[in-house]
Scaffold this motif. Structure first.
Motif, PDB file in Angstrom:
ATOM      1  N   GLU A 174      -0.293   3.357 -11.086  1.00 13.01           N
ATOM      2  CA  GLU A 174       0.732   4.368 -10.774  1.00 13.01           C
ATOM      3  C   GLU A 174       0.188   5.428  -9.810  1.00 13.01           C
ATOM      4  O   GLU A 174       0.900   5.886  -8.921  1.00 13.01           O
ATOM      5  CB  GLU A 174       1.222   5.012 -12.074  1.00 13.01           C
ATOM      6  CG  GLU A 174       2.017   4.033 -12.937  1.00 13.01           C
ATOM      7  CD  GLU A 174       2.021   4.358 -14.433  1.00 13.01           C
ATOM      8  OE1 GLU A 174       2.716   3.641 -15.173  1.00 13.01           O
ATOM      9  OE2 GLU A 174       1.315   5.300 -14.863  1.00 13.01           O
ATOM     10  N   ALA A 175      -1.085   5.784  -9.985  1.00 13.99           N
ATOM     11  CA  ALA A 175      -1.695   6.757  -9.058  1.00 13.99           C
ATOM     12  C   ALA A 175      -1.716   6.167  -7.651  1.00 13.99           C
ATOM     13  O   ALA A 175      -1.427   6.868  -6.672  1.00 13.99           O
ATOM     14  CB  ALA A 175      -3.104   7.118  -9.511  1.00 13.99           C
ATOM     15  N   GLU A 176      -2.014   4.870  -7.544  1.00 16.34           N
ATOM     16  CA  GLU A 176      -2.035   4.225  -6.223  1.00 16.34           C
ATOM     17  C   GLU A 176      -0.632   4.236  -5.604  1.00 16.34           C
ATOM     18  O   GLU A 176      -0.468   4.495  -4.420  1.00 16.34           O
ATOM     19  CB  GLU A 176      -2.576   2.799  -6.336  1.00 16.34           C
ATOM     20  CG  GLU A 176      -4.069   2.814  -6.618  1.00 16.34           C
ATOM     21  CD  GLU A 176      -4.696   1.429  -6.742  1.00 16.34           C
ATOM     22  OE1 GLU A 176      -3.970   0.468  -7.063  1.00 16.34           O
ATOM     23  OE2 GLU A 176      -5.927   1.341  -6.516  1.00 16.34           O
ATOM     24  N   ALA A 177       0.377   3.994  -6.455  1.00 18.15           N
ATOM     25  CA  ALA A 177       1.757   4.017  -5.943  1.00 18.15           C
ATOM     26  C   ALA A 177       2.110   5.426  -5.449  1.00 18.15           C
ATOM     27  O   ALA A 177       2.755   5.592  -4.417  1.00 18.15           O
ATOM     28  CB  ALA A 177       2.720   3.570  -7.035  1.00 18.15           C
ATOM     29  N   LEU A 178       1.668   6.440  -6.179  1.00 22.81           N
ATOM     30  CA  LEU A 178       2.012   7.815  -5.788  1.00 22.81           C
ATOM     31  C   LEU A 178       1.230   8.260  -4.559  1.00 22.81           C
ATOM     32  O   LEU A 178       1.719   9.051  -3.754  1.00 22.81           O
ATOM     33  CB  LEU A 178       1.750   8.789  -6.948  1.00 22.81           C
ATOM     34  CG  LEU A 178       2.642   8.600  -8.174  1.00 22.81           C
ATOM     35  CD1 LEU A 178       2.311   9.631  -9.242  1.00 22.81           C
ATOM     36  CD2 LEU A 178       4.114   8.717  -7.805  1.00 22.81           C
ATOM     37  N   LEU A 179       0.000   7.742  -4.438  1.00 21.48           N
ATOM     38  CA  LEU A 179      -0.819   8.122  -3.285  1.00 21.48           C
ATOM     39  C   LEU A 179      -0.480   7.268  -2.066  1.00 21.48           C
ATOM     40  O   LEU A 179      -0.834   7.614  -0.940  1.00 21.48           O
ATOM     41  CB  LEU A 179      -2.312   7.943  -3.612  1.00 21.48           C
ATOM     42  CG  LEU A 179      -2.898   8.938  -4.609  1.00 21.48           C
ATOM     43  CD1 LEU A 179      -4.241   8.445  -5.129  1.00 21.48           C
ATOM     44  CD2 LEU A 179      -3.065  10.302  -3.945  1.00 21.48           C
ATOM     45  N   ALA A 205      10.106   5.226  -5.098  1.00 20.60           N
ATOM     46  CA  ALA A 205       9.427   5.548  -6.361  1.00 20.60           C
ATOM     47  C   ALA A 205       8.474   6.726  -6.167  1.00 20.60           C
ATOM     48  O   ALA A 205       8.425   7.660  -6.976  1.00 20.60           O
ATOM     49  CB  ALA A 205       8.655   4.326  -6.859  1.00 20.60           C
ATOM     50  N   ARG A 206       7.762   6.687  -5.063  1.00 19.00           N
ATOM     51  CA  ARG A 206       6.819   7.754  -4.743  1.00 19.00           C
ATOM     52  C   ARG A 206       7.566   9.095  -4.599  1.00 19.00           C
ATOM     53  O   ARG A 206       7.197  10.096  -5.215  1.00 19.00           O
ATOM     54  CB  ARG A 206       6.129   7.351  -3.436  1.00 19.00           C
ATOM     55  CG  ARG A 206       5.033   8.235  -3.034  1.00 19.00           C
ATOM     56  CD  ARG A 206       4.166   7.567  -1.970  1.00 19.00           C
ATOM     57  NE  ARG A 206       3.150   8.517  -1.611  1.00 19.00           N
ATOM     58  CZ  ARG A 206       3.248   9.321  -0.566  1.00 19.00           C
ATOM     59  NH1 ARG A 206       4.281   9.247   0.243  1.00 19.00           N
ATOM     60  NH2 ARG A 206       2.295  10.202  -0.338  1.00 19.00           N
ATOM     61  N   ASP A 207       8.643   9.072  -3.793  1.00 19.26           N
ATOM     62  CA  ASP A 207       9.423  10.305  -3.584  1.00 19.26           C
ATOM     63  C   ASP A 207       9.989  10.822  -4.904  1.00 19.26           C
ATOM     64  O   ASP A 207       9.942  12.010  -5.197  1.00 19.26           O
ATOM     65  CB  ASP A 207      10.616  10.047  -2.651  1.00 19.26           C
ATOM     66  CG  ASP A 207      10.170   9.817  -1.233  1.00 19.26           C
ATOM     67  OD1 ASP A 207       8.968   9.995  -0.949  1.00 19.26           O
ATOM     68  OD2 ASP A 207      11.021   9.429  -0.414  1.00 19.26           O
TER      69      ASP A 207
END
Ligand code: PLP
Length: 244
Positions: A143-148, A124-126
């Motif tokens: 979502e920001a935590e998932a991306l970070l 998901a991040r990629d």
């Protein structure tokens, strides 16, 4: 003058609360014209999302390519992509249009809890970081935590997503305590937008916000101006859903 065209790539929520139908409503409300490609079909009612199937990546790409060839698309909004393969196809086509304003709303789960991305958290991040290059990225805190890939102890940490290639980051702080505050990070600086909480339960506010920003950009507004107008649109929408 005809309305500028916004290409929306997102999931179909048949109940219309979120996803493509909500996106189209927001784009029109902002004076632009939506053209829509479904990336996933969800089984969803006004109460909850049950499951989804992603559309074949090649079909998403074919549809996106056809619309980009024939329509004078002025901005793109990407919401739910469903999996990494669909994101990769979209990212490849975006490379040919690097200057087109782009808004990316990472969609990982519905508010009811159902997952809206198939694959690992690193998939998901990629997927979303790849799409976010040069884009206005609009994550909420989760979502920001998932991306970070880690905890967001301080909202200002979301600014590091600029270092991942996003052109701007709008962190939606609606779930933080106190007055709901959104944080806009751009290379030139940070701005906060805060307003009293509206006691409403309405779905698809994230979809509507991102689509309204894309419509504003299609109309030639700056990122800041588009964010201000889109926040107002969502506040009006929430206001209409206050239960009395
Ligand atoms: N369904 C689709 C297709 C979406 O794109 C989204 C957007 O975030 C959702 C559901 C989630 O909406 P909500 O958070 O209102 O459940």
């Amino acid at each position: 003058m005809s309305s500028p065209c916004v290409l929306v790539l997102a999931g179909l929520d048949p109940s219309g609360g979120a996803g493509l139908l909500a996106d189209a409503e927001a784009v029109r409300a902002m004076g632009a014209r939506p053209v829509c490609v479904a990336t996933a079909l969800t089984v969803q009612t006004t109460r909850a999302a049950r499951r989804f199937e992603a559309v074949k990546p090649a079909l998403v790409a074919e549809s996106m390519k056809a619309l980009l060839e024939e329509e004078d698309v002025r901005a793109i909004k990407i919401g739910m992509v469903g999996n990494r393969a669909v994101a990769a196809e979209i990212a490849a086509l975006l490379q040919a249009r690097p200057r087109l304003p782009l808004v990316v709303d990472p969609v990982l789960a519905a508010s009811s809890g159902a997952r809206l991305f198939e694959g690992s958290s690193s998939d998901a991040r990629d997927a979303y970081l790849r799409l976010a290059k040069g884009a206005v990225l609009t994550p909420n805190v989760a979502e920001a935590e998932a991306l970070l890939g880690g905890k967001l102890d301080n909202p200002l940490m979301a600014a590091t997503l600029l270092g991942e290639g996003a052109g701007a980051v709008l962190l939606k702080g609606g779930h933080l305590p106190g007055h709901p505050t959104d944080f806009l990070f751009q290379p030139e600086g940070e701005e906060r937008f805060s307003a009293p909480r509206i006691a409403a339960t309405a779905r698809g506010t994230g979809c509507r916000l991102a689509s309204a920003i894309a419509a504003g950009l299609a109309r030639g507004l700056s990122v800041r101006e588009a964010v201000v107008a889109a926040r107002q649109l969502v506040r009006d929408y929430l206001q209409a859903h206050v239960s009395v």
